[in-house]
Design a protein around this motif. Sequence first.
Motif, PDB file in Angstrom:
ATOM      1  N   LEU A  16      55.018  54.972  50.079  1.00 22.68           N
ATOM      2  CA  LEU A  16      55.643  54.062  51.012  1.00 22.68           C
ATOM      3  C   LEU A  16      54.622  53.122  51.594  1.00 22.68           C
ATOM      4  O   LEU A  16      53.436  53.425  51.671  1.00 22.68           O
ATOM      5  CB  LEU A  16      56.316  54.857  52.154  1.00 22.68           C
ATOM      6  CG  LEU A  16      57.424  55.829  51.720  1.00 22.68           C
ATOM      7  CD1 LEU A  16      57.899  56.632  52.930  1.00 22.68           C
ATOM      8  CD2 LEU A  16      58.587  55.073  51.109  1.00 22.68           C
ATOM      9  N   ILE A  17      55.077  51.969  52.056  1.00 25.12           N
ATOM     10  CA  ILE A  17      54.218  50.997  52.706  1.00 25.12           C
ATOM     11  C   ILE A  17      54.207  51.285  54.193  1.00 25.12           C
ATOM     12  O   ILE A  17      55.250  51.413  54.825  1.00 25.12           O
ATOM     13  CB  ILE A  17      54.720  49.571  52.462  1.00 25.12           C
ATOM     14  CG1 ILE A  17      54.719  49.272  50.953  1.00 25.12           C
ATOM     15  CG2 ILE A  17      53.886  48.544  53.215  1.00 25.12           C
ATOM     16  CD1 ILE A  17      55.335  47.945  50.608  1.00 25.12           C
ATOM     17  N   ALA A 284      41.604  46.366  49.994  1.00 22.13           N
ATOM     18  CA  ALA A 284      42.554  47.186  50.726  1.00 22.13           C
ATOM     19  C   ALA A 284      41.821  48.418  51.254  1.00 22.13           C
ATOM     20  O   ALA A 284      41.054  49.060  50.528  1.00 22.13           O
ATOM     21  CB  ALA A 284      43.711  47.606  49.825  1.00 22.13           C
ATOM     22  N   VAL A 285      42.071  48.764  52.511  1.00 24.69           N
ATOM     23  CA  VAL A 285      41.336  49.847  53.165  1.00 24.69           C
ATOM     24  C   VAL A 285      42.234  50.471  54.231  1.00 24.69           C
ATOM     25  O   VAL A 285      43.169  49.834  54.733  1.00 24.69           O
ATOM     26  CB  VAL A 285      40.029  49.279  53.783  1.00 24.69           C
ATOM     27  CG1 VAL A 285      40.338  48.358  54.949  1.00 24.69           C
ATOM     28  CG2 VAL A 285      39.067  50.383  54.175  1.00 24.69           C
ATOM     29  N   ARG A 286      41.973  51.710  54.566  1.00 29.31           N
ATOM     30  CA  ARG A 286      42.764  52.365  55.613  1.00 29.31           C
ATOM     31  C   ARG A 286      42.370  51.867  57.003  1.00 29.31           C
ATOM     32  O   ARG A 286      43.219  51.691  57.872  1.00 29.31           O
ATOM     33  CB  ARG A 286      42.596  53.882  55.534  1.00 29.31           C
ATOM     34  CG  ARG A 286      43.202  54.518  54.282  1.00 29.31           C
ATOM     35  CD  ARG A 286      43.049  56.031  54.283  1.00 29.31           C
ATOM     36  NE  ARG A 286      43.493  56.608  53.024  1.00 29.31           N
ATOM     37  CZ  ARG A 286      44.745  56.933  52.732  1.00 29.31           C
ATOM     38  NH1 ARG A 286      45.691  56.721  53.626  1.00 29.31           N
ATOM     39  NH2 ARG A 286      45.056  57.463  51.557  1.00 29.31           N
ATOM     40  N   VAL A 302      45.037  46.186  55.541  1.00 36.12           N
ATOM     41  CA  VAL A 302      44.712  47.403  56.281  1.00 36.12           C
ATOM     42  C   VAL A 302      45.942  48.303  56.389  1.00 36.12           C
ATOM     43  O   VAL A 302      47.020  47.856  56.812  1.00 36.12           O
ATOM     44  CB  VAL A 302      44.193  47.067  57.696  1.00 36.12           C
ATOM     45  CG1 VAL A 302      43.857  48.346  58.463  1.00 36.12           C
ATOM     46  CG2 VAL A 302      42.959  46.174  57.607  1.00 36.12           C
ATOM     47  N   ASN A 303      45.763  49.545  55.962  1.00 30.81           N
ATOM     48  CA  ASN A 303      46.777  50.588  56.114  1.00 30.81           C
ATOM     49  C   ASN A 303      48.101  50.239  55.451  1.00 30.81           C
ATOM     50  O   ASN A 303      49.176  50.600  55.916  1.00 30.81           O
ATOM     51  CB  ASN A 303      47.009  50.925  57.594  1.00 30.81           C
ATOM     52  CG  ASN A 303      47.566  52.330  57.768  1.00 30.81           C
ATOM     53  OD1 ASN A 303      47.278  53.221  56.973  1.00 30.81           O
ATOM     54  ND2 ASN A 303      48.352  52.532  58.812  1.00 30.81           N
ATOM     55  N   ASN A 304      48.020  49.534  54.333  1.00 31.77           N
ATOM     56  CA  ASN A 304      49.177  49.301  53.476  1.00 31.77           C
ATOM     57  C   ASN A 304      49.095  50.364  52.380  1.00 31.77           C
ATOM     58  O   ASN A 304      48.289  50.255  51.462  1.00 31.77           O
ATOM     59  CB  ASN A 304      49.110  47.889  52.892  1.00 31.77           C
ATOM     60  CG  ASN A 304      50.264  47.582  51.950  1.00 31.77           C
ATOM     61  OD1 ASN A 304      51.282  48.254  51.970  1.00 31.77           O
ATOM     62  ND2 ASN A 304      50.086  46.565  51.129  1.00 31.77           N
ATOM     63  N   ILE A 305      49.903  51.433  52.503  1.00 29.97           N
ATOM     64  CA  ILE A 305      49.694  52.641  51.706  1.00 29.97           C
ATOM     65  C   ILE A 305      50.716  52.735  50.580  1.00 29.97           C
ATOM     66  O   ILE A 305      51.926  52.620  50.804  1.00 29.97           O
ATOM     67  CB  ILE A 305      49.775  53.904  52.593  1.00 29.97           C
ATOM     68  CG1 ILE A 305      48.789  53.794  53.757  1.00 29.97           C
ATOM     69  CG2 ILE A 305      49.510  55.154  51.758  1.00 29.97           C
ATOM     70  CD1 ILE A 305      47.334  53.628  53.329  1.00 29.97           C
TER      71      ILE A 305
END
Length: 431
Positions: A16-17, A284-286, A302-305
């Motif tokens: 999920l995003i 992309a990074v947490r 950031v935090n796009n998972i």
Amino acid sequence: MNRWLTAVVPVALGGLIAGLVVTVGAAQAAPGDNLAWTATASASYTSPWESVGAIRDGVDPPRSNDTANPRWGTWPNQGTQWVELTWTSAQTVRAVEVYFFDDNGGVRLPASWRVQIPSGGGYADVAGASGYPTVVDRYNLATFTAVTVTRLRITLQSGAGSVGLLEVKAHAQPPGGGPTTPPPTSGWNPPANLVTGINEVWAHQESTYPNLYGFRNYGWDQVFANRGSLNFCVRWDSPASVTATQRDQIHAALARQYKKWIDVMVGHNNWPYATVPIKVVGWAVRDRAQLQWSDTSVDIYVNNIRENAPQCAEPCGRFFNQNGQYPNCPGGAARHYDQSLWLTAGFGGGAGGDWGQRMGSEYFMNNINAENMHIFLHEVGHTFGLDDFYDWTPTGVGGFLMKAGSASSITEFDRWMFRDWWRHLKSRYGY
């Protein structure tokens, strides 16, 4: 065609995003073997709003009418114009690439151009020039007899308007013609001892992948969709921090290793590109604090998972937008990414496909200056369609890179398997 061809670990899509933060800035390419990177630039004339330094800033243009990145232009001046590269010590140069600025207005393609060196108080054309193409939306390559100089001049004669350049590259070895690259071949003429094995490989692929010809997102398709370049996103799937220096080293290693596959094609069987510039457009990074730089050289997500890992914006990814349209990409179409370099802490082996390449972040960083990053090279092979060889070996062939663990660099058999894909797919691109 399976979109996840793996060397060790198959990976499924899903997830999920979560949150998303975006910063947008100019995407800078790694210098590679570009000698212009270390030179000082000067010019006959520069429009007050333009910059002659732009010609050696390492930014690979998305097109000749590039409105986002710095460029050199001479409007309203016409006639003979030039830019010059000056080094603090002598450099041996055998090739130059230029990317023309053409805004369809006051600045247009030159009528002609040439490479010159100091001679007798003036300048003379280099000897043995291969020709001087003038084509929009790509690098134009000229090779010539080696010169050892501290100054090199690109002279342009205006045509329908003033002239300009977006980027100049100077090379000690012609792209694809370096000492470790096999001589380019003009057509399909593999060594006789490899023919049986190559034919077996293609027959095996046809029988294994029913959609082999229908699939339209191989690395080949991506190169042609971009008119000879590729954009990357780095998925930093690790708790470690990254300095600006490490970022630039990662970009440089990515470009240097990818070039090894592209060099296989230069001059072969109507392959049209002398180089395929690699541009990193996003990270992309947490946690934004992991990235220890404040410049805007890449977009940051950031935090796009997705798949429990940081992901660059899906509206910018070719994997998610295979029609080549990116209307919802925050940075616009020029900031789309074709592939991801997915670096995961503690990941063993590697995976590769049309989406990009995945491997351990520790492996990549520990091999950042290696001559051959064999796991990465293997996974790039998958991006262009090359298969794995876990349970069989083609006739008459020993170790080779795509047979995992049996070679650490691209072998002659790997080269001809790669070229065989072009032989079978090139008609879809009009060749």
